[in-house]
Design a protein around this motif. Structure first.
Motif, mmCIF file in Angstrom:
data_model
loop_
_atom_site.group_PDB
_atom_site.id
_atom_site.type_symbol
_atom_site.label_atom_id
_atom_site.label_comp_id
_atom_site.label_asym_id
_atom_site.label_seq_id
_atom_site.Cartn_x
_atom_site.Cartn_y
_atom_site.Cartn_z
ATOM 1 N N MET A 250 0.843 -1.213 0.000
ATOM 2 C CA MET A 250 0.000 0.000 0.000
ATOM 3 C C MET A 250 0.864 1.244 0.000
ATOM 4 O O MET A 250 1.818 1.359 0.764
ATOM 5 N N SER A 251 0.524 2.162 -0.872
ATOM 6 C CA SER A 251 1.387 3.333 -1.001
ATOM 7 C C SER A 251 1.184 4.282 0.167
ATOM 8 O O SER A 251 0.217 4.207 0.900
ATOM 9 N N GLU A 252 2.091 5.170 0.266
ATOM 10 C CA GLU A 252 2.071 6.108 1.390
ATOM 11 C C GLU A 252 0.809 6.967 1.352
ATOM 12 O O GLU A 252 0.179 7.242 2.354
ATOM 13 N N ARG A 253 0.460 7.354 0.137
ATOM 14 C CA ARG A 253 -0.697 8.216 0.010
ATOM 15 C C ARG A 253 -1.941 7.560 0.566
ATOM 16 O O ARG A 253 -2.687 8.128 1.311
ATOM 17 N N LYS A 254 -2.084 6.308 0.164
ATOM 18 C CA LYS A 254 -3.273 5.618 0.633
ATOM 19 C C LYS A 254 -3.192 5.436 2.127
ATOM 20 O O LYS A 254 -4.200 5.450 2.817
ATOM 21 N N GLN A 255 -1.983 5.293 2.615
ATOM 22 C CA GLN A 255 -1.862 5.184 4.066
ATOM 23 C C GLN A 255 -2.361 6.435 4.732
ATOM 24 O O GLN A 255 -3.032 6.389 5.745
ATOM 25 N N ILE A 256 -2.029 7.549 4.130
ATOM 26 C CA ILE A 256 -2.473 8.804 4.716
ATOM 27 C C ILE A 256 -3.985 8.840 4.757
ATOM 28 O O ILE A 256 -4.588 9.158 5.770
ATOM 29 N N ARG B 261 -16.774 15.935 8.008
ATOM 30 C CA ARG B 261 -16.033 16.217 6.776
ATOM 31 C C ARG B 261 -16.829 17.139 5.859
ATOM 32 O O ARG B 261 -16.297 18.024 5.232
ATOM 33 N N THR C 192 -5.185 6.606 7.366
ATOM 34 C CA THR C 192 -5.075 7.107 8.728
ATOM 35 C C THR C 192 -6.133 8.153 9.011
ATOM 36 O O THR C 192 -6.464 8.425 10.137
ATOM 37 N N ARG C 193 -6.684 8.724 7.905
ATOM 38 C CA ARG C 193 -7.750 9.681 8.130
ATOM 39 C C ARG C 193 -9.070 8.989 8.409
ATOM 40 O O ARG C 193 -10.027 9.600 8.831
ATOM 41 N N ARG D 225 -13.409 7.673 -4.614
ATOM 42 C CA ARG D 225 -12.622 8.501 -5.527
ATOM 43 C C ARG D 225 -11.348 8.941 -4.836
ATOM 44 O O ARG D 225 -11.380 9.782 -3.952
ATOM 45 N N ILE D 226 -10.277 8.354 -5.266
ATOM 46 C CA ILE D 226 -8.998 8.723 -4.669
ATOM 47 C C ILE D 226 -8.257 9.596 -5.651
ATOM 48 O O ILE D 226 -8.081 9.239 -6.802
ATOM 49 N N GLN D 227 -7.873 10.731 -5.180
ATOM 50 C CA GLN D 227 -7.136 11.621 -6.088
ATOM 51 C C GLN D 227 -5.826 12.051 -5.467
ATOM 52 O O GLN D 227 -5.783 12.354 -4.303
ATOM 53 N N PRO E 250 -11.247 6.444 13.503
ATOM 54 C CA PRO E 250 -10.834 5.426 14.456
ATOM 55 C C PRO E 250 -12.071 4.783 15.040
ATOM 56 O O PRO E 250 -13.161 5.326 14.937
#
Lengths: 603, 345, 312, 311
Positions: free
Chosen positions: D1-7, D26, D10-11, D309-311, D14
């Protein structure tokens, strides 16, 4: 990638091909060719005379097919003259037997359906065939209603056809007592009872024009698109829904342009071509344009010879005084107005519990409608207020009818009548329903107008918009309360209008009002067999007054047509009943070319 | 790796001949709807020529973002390099135009990504994907580039390279994909190879082979490697120098022998103790209590203090964040409790 | 491949059956009898009965070999839709309308795809900038204007006021002249939604790992977009296109009505006005067949574009 | 998993904070979306208040649309802000009234399609097998007919018919037609989502402690696919508003009371005599409503399901 590209490019090529493939441009017009350009505001359904029911199909078919008699082009009042017949019919003393001699040397148009493609001469038998064909139930001809119980033996023939499996199986050689041909050029028709309108309603009606038996056999069901008649033009191209083109029939006999007309015709130039052989035009073209605005622009551009004025452009064309505006005059455009034999109304269903038994209510509704406002809002003030059933252009029109006050807008009286109506009803009036045969803008605004008018005098109504089939169905079933409708006469005789109120035509018949009055019926039956004359006219007027008294409808307006033509379009005299007039029209080609040049420069 | 330095000292080492890349005060932020995520904060290190530098830390600590920052591939528009310098062979990469930067990418610095399969374009053959880079940087013709690509695949240990070059990524196994990635990365003989978790998703047996392949290629080309991993075992075996990241900062760095011998930062110590080691059988593995904090909810003071045995009770740890200081030659740490930390001031 | 196609075709059988069942229930069972309207004003009951016989409306609905139910299926499967209300063969009507409809929809379709894909590529380029936001807002705005208003304003200003195009279909003009304005309006109206869709597709692709790899290789953004992103994006693009193709044959209901283009859309509007069930039913059936066939073609296209898909 | 998706991961909320609360938070941070929500609510309130006003026969504003306020076709002026129509009725009142028709149609159609689509999708996704095949067959059949053709066919056939003793007229036919044809999309979505979820641990757990199947579907699975329904609903609503316009144009919609479609339809005749205000008013009404719905729907989707939608 490559496959995808290939796939896309194949699609693209297919797209281009499809565009190129259906490039429907019209044939090029040669400079000296005389082509009439007309507009059809609705597309035509078919060109089989026996199956014609709409006016536009009739217009086109009337150039191809001919009838025994036709209206004189110029003379007014409208008068019938022989067309395929040689002289007027010989009518027996009891007015039951018509003997008609048929012109010699009349040929059907050459067509593949004849042996060797060669045209055949018209015979009396063709008329008999055409009558029988209409009687044949398998033909499903809408014109049968006109012949029902009229011609001796024809009803039995119709009964016989019911037992046949299909239209092809009907034996037309079966003898019908009332239709006989002593020789090839004599036709004898025997009626069951006198029928003064016979010559108008049947012998001069395109629906009864002779059709070649060979053509029907050859084309079968497709006869609707393969008309084979005797007329001056024949069908060349018919792109359904967009374009019809007729060309001059080369085998057409020599027919002269009429030499006499009514007074003033000579001055108007209608007799310039007197005695010359008709038709003048080489081709007649109709373009189907269902919107008035584009048709109007085509007319202004000189692409169409004559046109009607769209409602929303009316102020640009006609001044308040009913004259053409100077802009139009500068273009050498001429205006013709003529009264249409039509009447429109808000009908009441007399079989309805509430309306049928409540004359004050019906009268109140009639009083509540401001017809002048209606005509102003929707017809640019150009229609006539309907004071009665019979349009003013009919000979039986009663000039004193206006004084009867049927069409007088009087909200106060309406309210009084309503109060009376409540008493008659014995309680509060329920919400009444008006049926509209459409849901387009026009019907919606019309419906709203009626609703507003009736609301204004304190009557609650609901307008129900439905498509025409549903409307017909409901009318037939008698399940409407009020309905917006109208009628237009096909012959110069008010009998057609009056028949709509004849008691026997109730319940599914033409009498949608379900109106019945024994006195009216008695007079109707009496007038039915009378020839035209003062006696019949009086009877008609008497009947009209009965109708107005009983008020089965609020009569609203009579149509008045405003027609424009270009200067180059010659021999253009509007006619309320005849359709096969293209043969008389002539184009001044030089003038037209000049106008088109001019338009090009302006634009 | 000889120096992890703070700002002032770093100026001295500018002209160090042995240094290939030095990163100073790098900060990379992500601007999200919820707020600014400071994924990398004031990170500095340098990599010497021909050596392997390991960046260690748990997931989400900012290792990959650091690598992407070096490549200047931080995903726009949210991600932005907020400050610092990345100097490669004397040039600050952050000042290069995009066009010049393109010449650096793939040519001077190449990168192997963690997700080896999705990092290959599914609709192009692997050969063409390798040849593409060769063609671009080595100015070769298509045919030459293809031959090179096949050669590269062969070097990367792929049998029947000529045939397999014509195949698509989905026809390759995971390890094979990683070999393809490596072949692609080294095809232009870069000076620095960034390997982002190169073995994470692979079987243990294949892991070793991949790392051997990297070693081999490093020996042949003399390139430096920036190895990003969370696997301390690999670090111990392969890295020359190590930096440990925690919550977007470097908390400790040293050459690997010294670091492994005596970790200074409590986090590093925790990591070390959670690592099973030969010869220490019978000892219970310890784990670090708590979880990595969310980037948007970093604690005040030392970010590790909630999990730290010492910091939990120390006021200073809770309020003031320690910066990275050199506590002995070539050895930096950021902890108030580290020996010699405060004396460096 | 062949077995796959055969299997897929067999899979289509229940769908075709379903559509026929649907048209039967809609138009025969619920829709009912329109013989009175065919007979015309004031027709006698015997004429109506005759018409009912001719159109087979007097047969039992379900029972017997000659029931309307069986006939409905028999006729549809042999593409014999009988005659419309105006006695023309329905199939002739449909054949006649296909040409003009395609002449309108095919250029429109290609223009929209080409323009939308190129625009979305450009937007993907400037992704994240003000331009991108601007483009998205314009797209959503374009999607929010009712199609009718597009047509009315277009026809009024471009054709009527400024005389740039013919207002109405005319046989005197070439098909290209006739469809120019409708195509333009159709493209203008369709662009918003399409650009937005393709932009999402492009950005989806842009976010994938292989794109980062391509950038890491030192490729220029242009090369990455055209060589890497576009080819991957082609898969959803082709899906969308292939799904749209069967509808091209139907033409455009509103555009054809307003500009008098004698295509299938117009035919449909007319049939609705006249409750001509045989025409509506035939169109429904034929378009479903097209849809099913093009679904199959789409799947085959996949295998051509996407090396991961094989048809076994 | 890429860092971006990790970010992004993490959003994600919880444990303990609900998906809905999180989404609302949001959403609230997005200014344009909130403005649009305001606009949408205003339209709904307008429609609702007209319903109420008509019910209690209050004589205010839009319910008085039929009143004559000026001459025929009076251009916009200070007295009649949006001018008058052929009968001198206020175009402004008609436009406001149109909101009632549009929203009623779209709302009823949505409810019908959700009422059909969601249970069918859930049942199909959960039970699979024969039931699933039948439902899939049903919606494949419907979706193989072009959407607009299907709506028209339903609208034509249903109009003026008496079904189950209830007479279908005017707009009822329209929302029945739209509702009965457009459940396919939501059904498909729900089915897919249920299939994804049904093998998750929490379902297994529910099965293991003996929940009834109905309970599993409606208490355990539905809440987890509900956001899909909401997103689909918000985006489909726009399409329904536009469909009403087109159906009205074709004469299949409301004809006795002002609707936006009918107003635009009338305008085609009026434009050539220079009467643009009715057309402009109706267009603007549709435009702002669907613009607001579109933007809000997008924002809603992003905040309810960022993965979409991931951008």
């Amino acid at each position: 990638m490559d496959f995808a590209l290939k796939f896309l490019s194949i699609l693209f090529v297919a797209a281009l091909a499809s565009i190129a493939g259906c490039d429907g441009s019209a044939p090029v017009e040669e400079p000296n060719e005389m082509v009439l350009h007309h507009v059809l505001y609705t597309k035509i359904a078919g060109l089989d005379p026996a199956n014609i029911s709409d006016i536009y199909s009739r217009i086109v078919a009337s150039q191809i097919f001919e009838t025994l008699y036709d209206y004189h082009f110029l003379k007014r009042p409208y008068e019938l003259v022989p067309l395929l017949a040689k002289g007027m019919p010989q009518i027996s003393e009891d007015r039951l037997v018509y003997t008609i001699i048929i012109k010699k040397g009349v040929y059907f148009q050459s067509d593949a359906c004849f042996p060797g493609g060669k045209a055949r001469e018209l015979k009396a038998q063709d008329f008999v065939y055409s009558f029988k064909r209409i009687a044949n139930i398998k033909t499903l001809s809408p014109s049968w209603a006109c012949l029902d119980e009229r011609i001796l033996g024809l009803d039995e023939f119709r009964q016989y056809t019911k037992s046949c499996a299909g239209a092809e199986d009907v034996d037309y050689s079966r003898r019908v007592e009332g239709l006989q041909t002593p020789d090839d050029h004599t036709l004898v028709i025997k009626l069951t009872k006198p029928w003064p309108q016979f010559i108008y309603s049947a012998l001069a009606d395109t629906a009864f024009a002779p059709v070649a038996e060979e053509a029907v056999a050859y084309y079968g069901q497709d006869i609707i698109s393969h008309p084979v008649g005797t007329g001056p033009f024949r069908l060349n191209v018919w792109r359904r829904g967009s374009y019809v083109e007729l060309v001059r029939n080369p085998t057409f006999r020599v027919e002269p342009y009429p030499c006499e007309g009514e007074s003033g015709d000579a001055e108007a130039g209608y007799l310039d071509d007197a005695g010359k052989p008709i038709p003048f035009a080489d081709r007649v073209v109709w373009t189907v344009i269902e919107e008035y605005q584009p048709a109007w622009l085509l007319f202004l551009g000189g692409k169409v010879d004559a046109g009607v004025i769209p409602k929303d452009s009316f102020d640009e064309v006609v001044t308040a005084g009913g004259e053409l505006t100077s802009a139009m005059k500068d273009r050498n455009i001429h205006l013709k107005t003529f009264s249409d034999p039509s009447t429109y109304w808000l009908g009441f269903n007399m079989a309805d519990d509430i309306l049928g038994k409540n004359k004050p209510l019906r009268r109140a509704i009639s009083c509540a409608i401001d017809r002048e406002r209606f005509i102003e809002l929707f017809f640019n003030n150009r229609h006539l207020v309907a004071h009665g059933v019979i349009p003013p252009m009919m000979s039986s029109y009663n000039p004193e009818i206006e004084e009867k006050g049927h069409a007088r807008y009087d909200p106060q009286k309406a309210e009084e009548l309503l109060a009376e109506a409540v008493k008659v009803r014995g309680g509060k009036l329920p919400v009444l329903k008006i049926a509209m045969p459409g849901a387009g803008t026009w019907f919606r605004q019309y419906g709203q107008f009626l609703k507003r008018s009736l609301n204004a005098v304190g009557l609650e109504v609901e307008v129900q918009y439905m498509d025409r089939p549903t409307f017909q169905e409901k009318l037939r079933a008698g399940s409407v309360e009020m309905f917006a409708s109208g009628a237009s006469a096909a012959i110069p005789d008010a009998q057609e209008f009056l028949s709509l109120f004849y008691g026997k035509y109730r319940a599914g018949g033409p009498n949608a009002f379900n109106y019945s009055n024994p006195e009216f019926d008695r007079l109707y039956e009496k007038a039915q067999v009378l020839p035209d004359g003062p006696e019949r006219r009086e009877l008609y007027q008497e009947m009209e007054l009965i109708v107005l008294e009983d008020c089965p409808a609020a009569f609203l307006n009579h149509r008045v047509a405003y027609v424009l033509r270009h200067d180059w379009y010659k021999n253009y005299k509007p006619h309320a009943f005849a359709f096969g007039l293209s043969k008389y029209r002539r184009i001044d080609l030089a003038k037209r070319a000049a106008y088109r040049e001019l338009v090009k420069k302006i634009e | 790796m000889d120096r992890i330095t703070n700002k002032k000292r770093d100026l001295k080492s500018m002209n160090d001949n042995g240094t290939l890349l030095s990163v100073r005060d790098l900060s990379t932020h992500f601007f999200t709807e919820e707020g600014v995520v400071k994924a990398v904060q004031d990170v500095g290190f340098s990599i010497k020529r021909g050596r392997t530098f390991a960046l260690v830390g748990e997931s989400g600590c900012g290792k990959t973002v650091t690598a992407l920052s070096i490549m200047r591939l931080v995903p726009a528009p949210q991600g932005r390099i907020a400050g610092g310098e990345i100097v490669l062979e004397g040039k600050n990469l952050l000042e290069l135009s995009e066009r010049r930067m393109r010449e650096v990418r793939g040519h001077k610095i190449a990168m192997i990504f963690q997700e080896h399969r999705s990092s290959l374009n599914p609709v192009h053959t692997v050969g063409s994907q390798i040849a593409e880079a060769v063609k671009l940087h080595q100015k070769r013709s298509s045919r030459e580039a293809w031959t090179d690509a096949v050669e590269m695949l062969r070097n990367a240990g792929i049998a029947d390279a000529a045939e397999r070059a014509r195949e698509y990524p989905h026809q390759f196994s995971g390890g094979m994909c990683q070999r393809v990635m490596i072949a692609m990365a080294v095809s232009c003989e870069p000076a620095l190879l960034i390997a982002d978790e190169p073995t994470t998703a692979l079987d243990v047996t294949i892991q070793g082979r991949i790392l051997d392949l990297l070693d081999e290629l490093q020996r042949e080309n003399g390139m430096s490697i920036l190895l990003i991993t969370h696997d301390l075992g690999i670090v111990a075996q392969r890295a020359d120098d190590v930096a440990v990241m925690y919550a977007s900062r470097i908390v400790e760095s040293a050459d690997s022998q010294r670091l492994f011998a005596k970790p200074l930062h409590p986090y590093t110590q925790g990591l070390w103790e959670s690592l099973p080691r030969l010869g220490f059988s019978g000892r219970r593995l310890r784990t670090i209590p708590g979880v990595v904090p969310e980037p948007l909810r970093f604690p005040a003071g030392c970010k590790f203090h909630p999990r730290c045995p010492k910091g939990r009770s120390d006021r200073r740890c809770q309020s003031i964040e320690p910066e990275l200081r050199e506590v002995e030659a070539g050895r930096c740490v950021a902890c108030w409790h580290a020996r010699g930390y405060e004396s460096t001031l | 491949m062949t077995t796959y196609i055969i299997r897929r075709l067999l899979y289509c059988v229940p769908i075709v059956f379903g559509v026929l069942l649907l048209t039967f229930v809609l138009f025969v069972v619920i829709g009912g009898d329109i013989s009175i309207e065919i007979a015309g004003k004031g027709a006698s009951q015997e004429t109506i009965d005759e018409i009912r016989e001719e159109y087979g409306l007097n047969e039992p609905l379900f029972l017997g070999w000659d029931s309307q139910f069986i006939n409905h299926f028999k006729n549809a499967l042999t593409f014999d839709f009988g005659r419309a209300r105006d006695r023309e063969l329905v199939i002739d009507k449909i054949k006649r309308g296909v040409g003009p409809s395609l002449a309108l929809t095919v250029p429109m379709f290609f223009a929209v795809v080409v323009i939308a894909v190129s625009l979305s590529l450009v937007i993907a380029f400037v992704h994240g900038s003000m331009w991108d936001i601007f483009a998205v807002v314009v797209c959503i705005a374009g999607m929010s204007v009712p199609f009718l208003s597009f047509i009315l304003f277009g026809q009024y200003f471009l054709a009527y006021k400024w005389g740039l195009f013919p207002i109405f279909f005319s046989s005197d003009l070439t098909m290209a002249q006739n469809v120019a304005l409708p195509v333009l309006i159709g493209v203008a109206a369709g662009l918003g939604g399409n650009v937005r869709f393709y932009r999402t597709v492009m950005l989806d692709e842009m976010g994938r790992d292989y794109v980062r790899t391509a950038f890491a290789k030192g490729l220029s953004a242009r090369r990455v977009l055209f060589k890497h992103v576009l080819k991957n994006a082609l898969i959803p693009i082709i899906t969308r296109m292939a799904m749209a193709i069967p509808f091209l044959f139907l033409g455009s209901l509103l555009l054809e009505r307003f500009f008098g283009i004698p295509g299938l859309g117009y035919l449909m509007v007319e049939a609705i006005g006249a409750r001509d069930y045989s025409v509506i039913s035939a169109m429904t059936y034929i378009s479903a067949i097209f849809f099913v066939v093009f679904n199959l073609i789409t799947d085959i296209c996949y295998s051509l574009v996407d090396p991961r898909v094989s048809l076994e | 998993m890429s860092e971006r998706k990790q970010i992004i991961e993490t959003r994600r909320p919880p444990k303990g904070r609900s998906l809905w609360k999180d989404a609302a938070g949001r959403l609230r941070r997005r200014k344009p979306a909130m403005v649009c929500l305001g606009v949408v609510i205003a339209y709904f309130l307008l429609a609702g208040s007209i319903h109420v006003g008509e019910f209690f026969d209050l004589k205010v504003g839009p319910t008085l649309w039929a009143e004559q306020v000026g001459r025929s076709y009076a251009p916009p002026s200070s007295k009649n802000v949006l001018g008058t129509d052929i009968f001198g009725q206020s175009v402004l009142r008609k436009t406001l009234y149109g909101a009632k028709i549009s929203i009623t149609v779209a709302l009823c159609a949505s409810l019908i399609s959700i009422a059909i689509g969601v249970p069918l999708g859930a049942v199909a996704g959960y039970f699979r097998g024969f039931v699933d095949e039948v439902i899939v067959w049903l919606y494949s059949t419907l979706s193989s007919v072009p959407y607009i053709l299907l709506i028209l066919a339903f609208a034509v056939v249903l109009r003026d018919k008496t079904l189950f003793g209830y007479k279908v007229t005017g707009i009822t036919a329209v929302y029945l037609a739209i509702g009965l044809t457009s459940w396919v999309g939501i059904c498909r979505l729900v089915r897919g989502e249920i299939i994804k979820h049904k093998d998750r641990e929490y379902v297994m757990a529910a099965v293991s402690y003996g929940c009834s199947r109905r309970r599993i579907i409606f208490r355990h699975l539905m809440p987890n696919v509900l956001h899909i329904v909401i997103i689909d609903f918000s985006l489909r609503f726009v399409a329904f508003v536009h469909a009403e316009v087109i159906l009205s144009f074709l004469g299949l919609g409301e004809s006795d009371r002002p609707s936006w479609g009918a107003m635009i339809n009338d305008a085609r005749m009026e434009l050539s005599r220079g009467v643009w205000w009715q057309m402009a008013a109706a267009t603007a009404a549709v435009f702002f409503f669907s613009l607001a719905l579109n933007i809000f729907g997008d924002a809603l989707r992003d905040s309810l399901d960022p993965k979409l939608r991931i951008q």
